[in-house]
Design a protein around this motif. Structure first.
Motif, PDB file in Angstrom:
ATOM      1  N   ALA A   1     -22.036  13.825  23.954  1.00 39.71           N
ATOM      2  CA  ALA A   1     -22.379  14.509  25.203  1.00 39.71           C
ATOM      3  C   ALA A   1     -21.975  15.976  25.138  1.00 39.71           C
ATOM      4  CB  ALA A   1     -21.687  13.837  26.376  1.00 39.71           C
ATOM      5  N   GLN A   2     -22.845  16.837  25.615  1.00 39.70           N
ATOM      6  CA  GLN A   2     -22.553  18.264  25.643  1.00 39.70           C
ATOM      7  C   GLN A   2     -22.118  18.750  27.026  1.00 39.70           C
ATOM      8  OE1 GLN A   2     -25.473  20.719  23.546  1.00 39.70           O
ATOM      9  NE2 GLN A   2     -26.117  18.925  22.375  1.00 39.70           N
ATOM     10  N   HIS A   3     -21.995  17.805  27.962  1.00 45.40           N
ATOM     11  CA  HIS A   3     -21.505  18.122  29.295  1.00 45.40           C
ATOM     12  C   HIS A   3     -20.941  16.834  29.877  1.00 45.40           C
ATOM     13  CE1 HIS A   3     -22.347  20.193  33.459  1.00 45.40           C
ATOM     14  NE2 HIS A   3     -21.100  20.354  33.063  1.00 45.40           N
ATOM     15  N   ALA A   4     -19.913  16.927  30.660  1.00 45.54           N
ATOM     16  CA  ALA A   4     -19.295  15.736  31.238  1.00 45.54           C
ATOM     17  C   ALA A   4     -18.845  16.037  32.659  1.00 45.54           C
ATOM     18  CB  ALA A   4     -18.107  15.286  30.391  1.00 45.54           C
ATOM     19  N   GLU A   5     -18.620  14.979  33.412  1.00 47.41           N
ATOM     20  CA  GLU A   5     -18.105  15.143  34.762  1.00 47.41           C
ATOM     21  C   GLU A   5     -16.696  15.717  34.724  1.00 47.41           C
ATOM     22  OE1 GLU A   5     -19.972  11.962  37.748  1.00 47.41           O
ATOM     23  OE2 GLU A   5     -18.709  11.032  36.218  1.00 47.41           O
ATOM     24  N   VAL A   6     -16.310  16.328  35.834  1.00 54.08           N
ATOM     25  CA  VAL A   6     -14.960  16.864  35.938  1.00 54.08           C
ATOM     26  C   VAL A   6     -13.977  15.703  36.015  1.00 54.08           C
ATOM     27  CG1 VAL A   6     -13.386  18.271  37.322  1.00 54.08           C
ATOM     28  CG2 VAL A   6     -15.808  18.923  37.121  1.00 54.08           C
ATOM     29  N   PRO A   7     -12.961  15.679  35.142  1.00 49.16           N
ATOM     30  CA  PRO A   7     -11.969  14.602  35.219  1.00 49.16           C
ATOM     31  C   PRO A   7     -11.323  14.559  36.605  1.00 49.16           C
ATOM     32  CG  PRO A   7     -11.740  15.863  33.193  1.00 49.16           C
ATOM     33  CD  PRO A   7     -12.719  16.613  34.051  1.00 49.16           C
TER      34      PRO A   7
ATOM     35  N   VAL B   1     -26.539  15.049  31.264  1.00 51.27           N
ATOM     36  CA  VAL B   1     -27.600  15.691  30.494  1.00 51.27           C
ATOM     37  C   VAL B   1     -27.591  17.179  30.797  1.00 51.27           C
ATOM     38  CG1 VAL B   1     -30.087  15.821  30.088  1.00 51.27           C
ATOM     39  CG2 VAL B   1     -29.001  13.599  30.510  1.00 51.27           C
ATOM     40  N   THR B   2     -27.651  17.987  29.746  1.00 56.39           N
ATOM     41  CA  THR B   2     -27.601  19.440  29.943  1.00 56.39           C
ATOM     42  C   THR B   2     -28.561  20.130  28.988  1.00 56.39           C
ATOM     43  OG1 THR B   2     -26.121  21.349  30.141  1.00 56.39           O
ATOM     44  CG2 THR B   2     -25.746  19.867  28.279  1.00 56.39           C
ATOM     45  N   ASP B   3     -28.769  21.385  29.229  1.00 52.16           N
ATOM     46  CA  ASP B   3     -29.556  22.230  28.343  1.00 52.16           C
ATOM     47  C   ASP B   3     -29.093  23.654  28.567  1.00 52.16           C
ATOM     48  OD1 ASP B   3     -31.483  22.776  26.404  1.00 52.16           O
ATOM     49  OD2 ASP B   3     -33.006  23.258  27.898  1.00 52.16           O
TER      50      ASP B   3
ATOM     51  N   THR C   1     -11.615  13.783  24.337  1.00 49.28           N
ATOM     52  CA  THR C   1     -12.539  12.660  24.470  1.00 49.28           C
ATOM     53  C   THR C   1     -13.992  13.098  24.322  1.00 49.28           C
ATOM     54  OG1 THR C   1     -12.394  12.940  26.871  1.00 49.28           O
ATOM     55  CG2 THR C   1     -11.038  11.207  25.875  1.00 49.28           C
ATOM     56  N   GLY C   2     -14.278  14.371  24.580  1.00 46.01           N
ATOM     57  CA  GLY C   2     -15.645  14.876  24.467  1.00 46.01           C
ATOM     58  C   GLY C   2     -15.696  16.047  23.507  1.00 46.01           C
TER      59      GLY C   2
END
Length: 716
Positions: free
Chosen positions: A203-209, A216-218, A296-297
């Motif tokens: 993943a190139q973007h994740a939710e805020v912990p 999904v990003t671009d 983790t990401g």
């Protein structure tokens, strides 16, 4: 009509079949007709609307599986579904599309040679047959089935089962109609039986912990740093000035986003004169107290401070201000959080399966299986990702020593020797050599920097000569010895002169960077200020002297935030730096001194052009060493020389005679004791003169350092 048996249809219905595309979608029949199957549980009617307008009514077969036939192969179709109440919904069918991962990509993944892995795995905006959507793919070789879950299907993945792409271990599904902002995870059916849910490793973007979904990003960022990248590619950091400001983003100016930080950070670094900024890890991590060192990401810039494009904006702005960007990178271990990499498909996958090689006892984390092609590929491609997608100028590789040795922090019986009976982790060594060689091949002018605390040979030697291939190595020995020396009362330093001079013995064995890092201002160590002996004035004088000695010493420099103005309280990631100290004249003077130090350093090539060349260094003072004075000189390639003369005693030294090696005038380009920096004002009125033999008589300030410049006429 050939129809799968009921057991297969039942498995497809629950999203548990490894090859859902073999059942669902469009399939040719032996009699020349074509069958369309779809999973639409609870539907009242399902109709396939073909591209030419033909409507094919599907009938319910079993467990929500519908099918219908047509005499001609449709170029495309959509599914019109009516539920109880008569409302019809039209959607494209994910299962009519061909795989979005090619055979060459799969081959490279199996071989561990896919240098742009992020363009193939993960969640990517994709267009196929004129249809826009998101292509999902994930490596999970031990899974029996894999599904995509997310906000688009109410986190129920039964209708979005992925197909296995064979021995590669990759699973794939194209879902039409999805776009940027879609949140998702993967559900994996383990060999042991239960389903587990995981964030996307790519993943190139994740939710805020503490939320953990992938997004999904671009990128739409338009880079404006071409001039910087061109200059970077034409030179090597080894023979350029490099003074690095190490920064923990969350506590530098708490509350700022990546974009909001651009103006104040660029302005601050320009004022201070640092050439580079190094960010503590900005890859996604669940626990802020890890400072980013439990990732983790690996492909996702942390969302705490904005989007990936916001970070691109910040880096772009730094480059436009001629400031390099180094990112802390952590390939040595990863945390055990259930949503992430640990036992990703129900079994050890990214981690080594043998706990003697796969677990860090001290840190409570897992160790990558560096010998597995796909894992090595994941890490090598991740390093390249940060260079390619974020234009970073260097990676500081964390905890290299823990990777190099199988017995790192282990007692006898807790580790297994390599095939030759040694303690070296041969697989990790090969990984480090590969990532360094590949990064330097693709991105000339970058810096790969090793935090390596042992005497492992050849850390910065080329891989072609059997070295690890790093560009720079943290000089931990210098750091430990010099800080031990500086904490002593000046009255007793004369008995410990070797703690400073010993570094001259090995200073050219590697390409070194001298670090005063975050690790030196936490866990009860205090700060650089509190380590210094004496009263408030003496502590600041000691700091100025130490920093001037450090900047003059062979090697590049790194200073953790707050030390540039004499932070007095130990750093904590949970609060801001003590910026109020800049309102105190004495600390503002130290701040100004560090800025002057950087500017003078950058302007004088002898201090950086030949950092790793023993032939450009001379220890001054022989044969009669003064135990309180450390003096040495540095030369560039044009005959220009800088002498660094350090008096670490608490009293001035008058009429000090020193053989500088060259006759004529030596200009005092830096004096750490001048009043404008908080000093006592002892000096040499701007210059000293050496006689024909090169010997000069000078005054050395107390707890002070002089930089004396001797230039060759006509040199550049």
């Amino acid at each position: 009509m050939n129809r799968p048996d009921d057991a297969v249809l039942d498995t497809v219905a629950t999203g548990s079949y490894y090859a859902p595309h073999d059942v669902l979608g469009l399939h040719g029949q032996p009699d020349g007709t074509w069958v369309i199957r779809a999973r639409r549980p609870l539907a009242q009617t399902v109709t396939a609307v073909l591209a030419d307008g033909e409507r094919v009514v599907l009938t319910h077969v079993r467990a929500g599986i519908w099918e219908g036939s047509t005499d001609t192969a449709p170029l495309s179709y959509t599914l019109e579904t009516a539920y109880d109440g008569g409302v019809a919904y039209t959607a494209d069918d994910p299962y009519r599309h061909v795989p979005t991962v090619g055979e060459l990509d799969l081959h490279l993944i199996r071989e561990g040679r896919h240098e742009e892995l992020w363009r193939v795995l993960g969640a990517r905006l994709h267009q196929t047959a004129g249809v826009d959507g998101v292509a999902f793919s994930v490596w999970a070789p031990n899974a029996r089935a894999v599904r995509v879950v997310g906000d688009f299907n109410s986190w129920d993945g039964q209708g979005h089962a992925m197909r296995s792409l064979g021995s590669s271990g990759v699973w794939e599904l194209f879902i039409p109609g999805l776009g940027v902002g879609t949140t998702y995870k993967f559900e994996l059916l383990t060999q042991a039986g239960p389903w587990i849910t995981k964030a996307d490793p790519m993943a190139q973007h994740a939710e805020v912990p503490p939320s953990t979904a992938s997004i999904v990003t671009d990128t739409t960022h338009e880079w404006a740093d071409d001039a910087w990248l061109t200059r970077r590619g034409s030179r090597s950091p080894i023979d350029q000035p490099m003074s690095v400001y190490e920064l923990h983003f969350a506590s530098w100016r708490p509350g700022l986003t990546y974009r909001e930080a651009a103006d104040p950070l660029v302005g601050y670094l320009i004022e201070q004169g640092f050439t580079h900024v190094e960010f503590l890890p900005l890859a996604e991590h669940p626990f802020g107290g890890s400072w980013g060192y439990q990732v983790t990401g690996y492909y996702a810039a942390t969302s705490r401070f904005g989007t990936p494009d916001d970070l691109r904006y910040l880096i772009d702005r730094l480059h436009q201000a001629d400031i390099g960007v180094i990112m802390d990178w952590v390939p040595g271990h990863f945390p055990k959080d259930e949503f992430a990499l640990a036992r990703f498909d129900g079994q050890p996958l990214y981690e080594h399966p043998d706990p003697r090689r796969g677990e860090h006892k001290d840190w409570g984390t897992l160790i990558f299986d560096y010998g597995r092609n796909e894992v090595r590929n994941f890490l090598v491609a991740n390093a390249l990702f940060w260079f390619e997608e974020f234009h970073v100028d260097g990676l500081r590789v964390d905890a290299v020593a823990s990777m190099l040795y199988l017995d790192y922090s282990r007692e006898a019986g807790e580790w297994e020797a390599n095939i030759y009976g040694g303690r070296e982790n041969l697989e990790a060594i090969r990984f480090l050599q590969e990532v360094n060689a590949t990064a330097y091949k693709r991105y000339p002018g970058i810096a790969m920097i090793a935090e390596e605390s042992t005497s492992y040979p050849g850390v910065t030697a080329p891989t072609s000569q059997g070295g690890l291939g790093f560009g720079l190595k943290w000089n931990m020995g210098w750091m430990n010895d010099s800080l031990e020396y500086m904490k002593r009362d000046p009255m007793y330093r004369s008995h410990h002169e070797g703690e400073l001079s010993f570094s001259f013995v090995y200073a050219f064995s590697e390409n070194y960077l001298l670090p005063i890092s975050h690790d030196e201002v936490v866990h009860g160590k205090g700060t650089l200020f509190t380590r210094m002996p004496g009263d408030h004035w003496q502590k600041l004088a000691n700091m100025r002297a130490f920093l001037a000695y450090m900047w003059g010493h062979p090697g590049k420099q790194l200073l953790f935030m707050g030390q540039e103005f004499g932070q007095m309280s130990e750093w904590s990631e949970s609060r801001s730096l003590d910026w109020w100290l800049l309102d105190q004249p004495a600390h503002r003077e130290l701040f100004n001194f560090v800025g002057a130090l950087n500017r003078v350093y950058r302007d004088h090539a002898p201090l950086w052009a030949r950092d790793s060349d023993a032939g450009a260094f001379t220890r001054l003072g022989a044969p009669h060493w003064n135990p309180n004075v450390i003096a040495f000189s540095r030369r560039d390639n044009h005959g220009n020389t800088i002498a660094i003369v350090c008096n670490f005693s608490g009293a001035p030294v008058y009429d000090f005679s020193l053989d500088l090696g060259e006759s004529g005038q030596w200009t005092e380009i830096l004096n750490s004791d001048v009043p404008e920096y908080g000093g006592s004002g002892v000096g040499n009125f701007g210059a000293v003169r050496a006689d024909d033999s090169g010997r000069a008589t000078m005054t050395l300030p107390p707890l002070g350092v002089l930089w004396l410049s001797h230039s060759t006429e006509g040199s550049s």
